[in-house]
Design a protein around this motif. Structure first.
Motif, PDB file in Angstrom:
ATOM      1  N   CYS A 396       6.946  -9.736  -6.848  1.00 19.12           N
ATOM      2  CA  CYS A 396       6.751 -11.172  -7.070  1.00 19.12           C
ATOM      3  C   CYS A 396       5.963 -11.380  -8.361  1.00 19.12           C
ATOM      4  O   CYS A 396       4.962 -10.707  -8.574  1.00 19.12           O
ATOM      5  CB  CYS A 396       5.992 -11.784  -5.893  1.00 19.12           C
ATOM      6  SG  CYS A 396       5.497 -13.491  -6.194  1.00 19.12           S
ATOM      7  N   CYS A 399       2.350 -12.425  -7.338  1.00 25.20           N
ATOM      8  CA  CYS A 399       1.568 -11.760  -6.296  1.00 25.20           C
ATOM      9  C   CYS A 399       1.447 -10.250  -6.422  1.00 25.20           C
ATOM     10  O   CYS A 399       0.667  -9.643  -5.703  1.00 25.20           O
ATOM     11  CB  CYS A 399       2.146 -12.062  -4.918  1.00 25.20           C
ATOM     12  SG  CYS A 399       2.154 -13.791  -4.497  1.00 25.20           S
ATOM     13  N   CYS A 414       9.384 -13.664  -1.765  1.00 19.20           N
ATOM     14  CA  CYS A 414       8.007 -13.210  -1.598  1.00 19.20           C
ATOM     15  C   CYS A 414       7.493 -13.814  -0.300  1.00 19.20           C
ATOM     16  O   CYS A 414       7.506 -15.026  -0.126  1.00 19.20           O
ATOM     17  CB  CYS A 414       7.120 -13.664  -2.753  1.00 19.20           C
ATOM     18  SG  CYS A 414       5.378 -13.298  -2.463  1.00 19.20           S
ATOM     19  N   CYS A 417       3.956 -16.056  -1.032  1.00 16.93           N
ATOM     20  CA  CYS A 417       3.834 -17.346  -1.721  1.00 16.93           C
ATOM     21  C   CYS A 417       5.117 -18.155  -1.638  1.00 16.93           C
ATOM     22  O   CYS A 417       5.152 -19.303  -2.063  1.00 16.93           O
ATOM     23  CB  CYS A 417       3.431 -17.145  -3.177  1.00 16.93           C
ATOM     24  SG  CYS A 417       4.735 -16.472  -4.211  1.00 16.93           S
ATOM     25  N   PHE A 419       7.882 -17.595  -3.259  1.00 16.04           N
ATOM     26  CA  PHE A 419       8.742 -17.449  -4.438  1.00 16.04           C
ATOM     27  C   PHE A 419      10.077 -16.839  -4.010  1.00 16.04           C
ATOM     28  O   PHE A 419      10.119 -15.951  -3.160  1.00 16.04           O
ATOM     29  CB  PHE A 419       8.049 -16.545  -5.467  1.00 16.04           C
ATOM     30  CG  PHE A 419       8.945 -16.102  -6.596  1.00 16.04           C
ATOM     31  CD1 PHE A 419       9.088 -16.885  -7.731  1.00 16.04           C
ATOM     32  CD2 PHE A 419       9.665 -14.905  -6.507  1.00 16.04           C
ATOM     33  CE1 PHE A 419       9.927 -16.484  -8.761  1.00 16.04           C
ATOM     34  CE2 PHE A 419      10.507 -14.496  -7.532  1.00 16.04           C
ATOM     35  CZ  PHE A 419      10.637 -15.289  -8.661  1.00 16.04           C
TER      36      PHE A 419
HETATM   37 ZN   LIG Z   1       4.410 -14.228  -4.288  1.00 16.01          ZN
END
Ligand SMILES: [Zn+2]
Ligand SMILES: [Zn+2]
Length: 680
Positions: A396, A399, A414, A417, A419
């Protein structure tokens, strides 16, 4: 120019100190002038609507009221602003709730105003009756036959009732394997409390995952019982709040937020599945509902019933030391504990994660017309999508954590988060065009099962299949109604459902989670294995299969033998040796920033200040160390741990240090997490 009406305080004008929900450790002064015919003057404990800043309106708590002097109309050169209105008495924080609010603020190092939103629905006084959240249609398996309590159930019930009649706070801890009849004890005690004119609260970890318990309570107590949860409309939540304050509703059931309902003459608080981490609120205001339930019980002189098959080690420790009255329910009124077989995955051929033994057992169950539950704690199709040429997989961008491969839709996600992006056509490192999905996931298991057992209906229960409202209940309802033969899912399948048709539970990777860098990793793993194994054997002997790469790991072995006491003794000895809870208290301070340098500067400064200020006692300042996830959601993360006991004055000082760091180092956020349930 000041408004003429603010030039002098008229007769009867009051100055009102209000705790306002903002992150400032101070009260704000407002004035109240008699005028409205129906409005009685505000008093300590009232909730009020007040202007704040240029155009905000906030709901605050009155902490003190005094008559205004004749010329007392300004504070620090500013006009004292008038209160907008006092909320009706149903919203007042009286006695036990007011003291609970003060306890929360002191214990969790929060300004008093920041805990106030816990004590009222979002829009107090809303009349509009918006649509009710759908009540899950769920088959109720609780028979209406005459209830006969086992000796253990009877003993626990009597102890709780004796405590209730004594009128003092006390804790009764029910350690009972899944299916041992803890709920019946709760309901007996609540019934007796209601008969004595007392009120009750019943906390459940997650409403969506416990539709059966909910239905059972409502069926038993009828209209004096009500549920509160975030799925209800404002109007509905206000109605329950007001009915509880008026004494019409005397039993409130719900997740952690139900703890703050204004039930009158509170006699009993039940915290079911008390070990569950969902009792911890991880956003502001951070608090643990089990701990807060004990505080409210103490303030109200109520008996608190904690129940679990795998008690939190702190609760267990209190039970064995005699601080709580501990009762162990060992027998299942119906059914027996399942046999657990541990399958050694080393050297096994386990295509798509299924060992031959699990596949064979599954086929046998399906042939017998029974159902099976399969547990794997990762959603998606594969842990990563690896380039076949260079072996790399994408992480990610915010992250530094690998992206998980999902098939429907075909994307990389991800899980921290949110994503997501389309699965690549070519490798971003070497341009290679072939990819290997590495590691498993629930989505892959589902597809693999459909291929192995054509014609068998498979349901999947995980975050991806339960995004839509009511989907939990639909999936669970379909499985309970035997409209599917296999339920595969993440830890959601481990929670308290009763499926009499289930003869087999398969755990695809029993040692998953044992390697997490968290002192609670073993406790969590043991809890999950025990809970998921308890999903079978409710009616006839069931079979549980743990597949494991570490079949001799003590946690896997203890869980296979249903040996909670053995687990607890070993783990408590560990905790004592390492100085972790419950041997010592823990407080986590997390520092985060988008800028790596700022995060590090902030945490270094703060750790230095804390080391100097927190000397003595049993206290120890550990760190700074990078967070277990060093970068999440584009924030660089560090933490400092404090072991040992801190008083409320020290916590307040700590909160002030945190604020000072935020002010000094730009772009840094500091959070204080008292009694963290996870170190990440
Ligand atoms: Zn993430
Ligand atoms: Zn590559």
């Amino acid at each position: 120019m000041p408004r003429p009406d603010s030039l002098a305080a008229g007769p009867g004008t009051l100055l009102v100190e209000v705790a306002v929900p903002v992150p400032l450790d101070q009260f704000f002064t407002y004035r109240w002038t008699p005028g409205g015919a129906d409005e009685s003057p505000p008093a300590r404990g009232d909730l009020v609507v007040a202007p704040f800043g240029r155009r905000r309106r906030v709901i605050g708590l009155v902490v003190a009221v005094r008559p205004a002097g004749e010329t007392e109309v300004t504070v620090g050169g500013h006009d004292i602003r008038p209160l907008e209105r006092v909320l009706p008495p149903a919203y007042r924080l009286a006695s036990d709730r007011l003291r609970l609010a003060e306890w929360l603020a002191a214990y969790y190092a929060l300004p008093l105003g920041e805990v106030v939103p816990l004590f009222h629905p979002p829009d107090p006084g809303t009349r509009r009756r918006a649509s009710r959240a759908p009540t899950p249609a769920y088959p109720l398996q609780d028979g209406t036959a005459e209830i006969v309590l086992s000796a253990a159930q009877q003993a626990a019930t009597s102890a709780a009732l004796q405590q209730l009649d004594d009128g003092h706070f006390g804790v009764v801890m029910l350690h009972g394997i899944t299916g041992s009849g803890k709920t019946e004890v709760y309901l007996q005690v609540i019934g007796e409390a209601l008969a004595r004119g007392r009120g009750a609260l019943f906390l459940l970890p997650e409403i969506a995952l416990t539709p059966q318990t909910l239905a059972r309570i409502v069926a038993r107590f009828g209209p004096v019982a009500a549920t509160v949860h975030s799925g209800l409309s404002s109007g509905e939540r206000c109605r329950v709040h007001e009915a509880a304050a008026a004494g019409e509703v005397r039993l409130v059931v719900g997740p952690r937020s139900a703890l703050f309902a204004p039930v009158r003459d509170l006699g009993v608080i039940v915290v079911d599945e008390e070990h569950e981490t969902s009792y911890k609120q991880e956003e502001k205001p951070r608090y643990h509902a089990r701990h807060a339930a004990l505080a409210r019980g103490r303030e109200a002189g109520a008996v608190v019933l904690l129940g679990s098959a795998t008690p939190d080690l702190e609760s267990w420790d209190n039970g064995r030391r005699g601080a709580y009255r501990l009762f162990t329910l060992t027998d299942r009124p119906v059914g027996v504990l399942p046999d657990v077989e541990v399958v050694d995955l080393r050297g096994e051929q386990a295509p798509d994660g299924f060992s031959p033994r699990l596949t064979e057992a599954l086929a046998a169950e399906l042939n017998e017309g029974r159902q099976a539950i399969l547990y794997y704690n990762r959603r998606g199709f594969a842990r990563s999508l690896q380039c076949a040429a260079c072996g790399r997989a994408d992480a990610c961008p915010s992250c530094d954590i690998g992206l998980v491969y999902h098939l429907r839709p075909r994307r990389l996600l991800c899980h921290y988060c949110g994503f997501s992006r389309a699965a690549p056509v070519a490798c971003s490192h070497c341009g290679g065009r072939d990819f290997l999905p590495a590691g498993g996931g629930t989505e892959r298991l589902e597809l693999s099962l459909q291929a192995t057992f054509p014609g068998v209906k498979v349901l999947r229960l995980d975050q991806d299949t339960t995004r839509r409202r009511g989907s939990h209940a639909r999936i669970l309802g379909a499985f309970a109604g035997a409209r599917a033969q296999i339920l595969v899912g993440t830890q959601m399948v481990a929670k308290g459902h009763h499926f009499p048709g289930v003869g087999l539970v398969g755990v695809l990777a029993a040692d998953d989670g044992l390697t997490l860098p968290d002192y609670r990793a073993d406790e969590r793993a043991f809890q999950l294995l025990t809970q998921v194994a308890g999903r079978t054997g409710r009616v006839r002997p069931g079979l549980v299969i743990f597949q494991s790469w570490q079949p001799d790991h003590p946690i896997v072995r203890l869980a296979a033998h249903h040996d909670y006491a053995g687990f607890a003794e070993a783990e408590l000895a560990n905790r004592r040796a390492l100085g972790y809870p419950p041997a010592r208290r823990l407080l986590r301070i997390a520092v985060a920033s988008r800028r790596a340098a700022a995060a590090q500067q902030g945490v270094d400064e703060l750790a230095g200040v804390l080391r100097e200020g927190l000397t003595g006692g049993d206290r120890e300042v550990l760190g700074p160390a990078p967070g277990v996830f060093a970068r999440l959601q584009d924030r660089h993360r560090w933490q400092v741990l404090i072991k040992g006991t801190l008083g409320s004055a020290q916590k307040r000082w700590l909160a002030a240090c945190a604020k000072a760091t935020e002010a000094r180092v730009g772009g840094v956020e500091v959070l204080i997490d008292v009694d963290p349930v996870g170190l990440y």
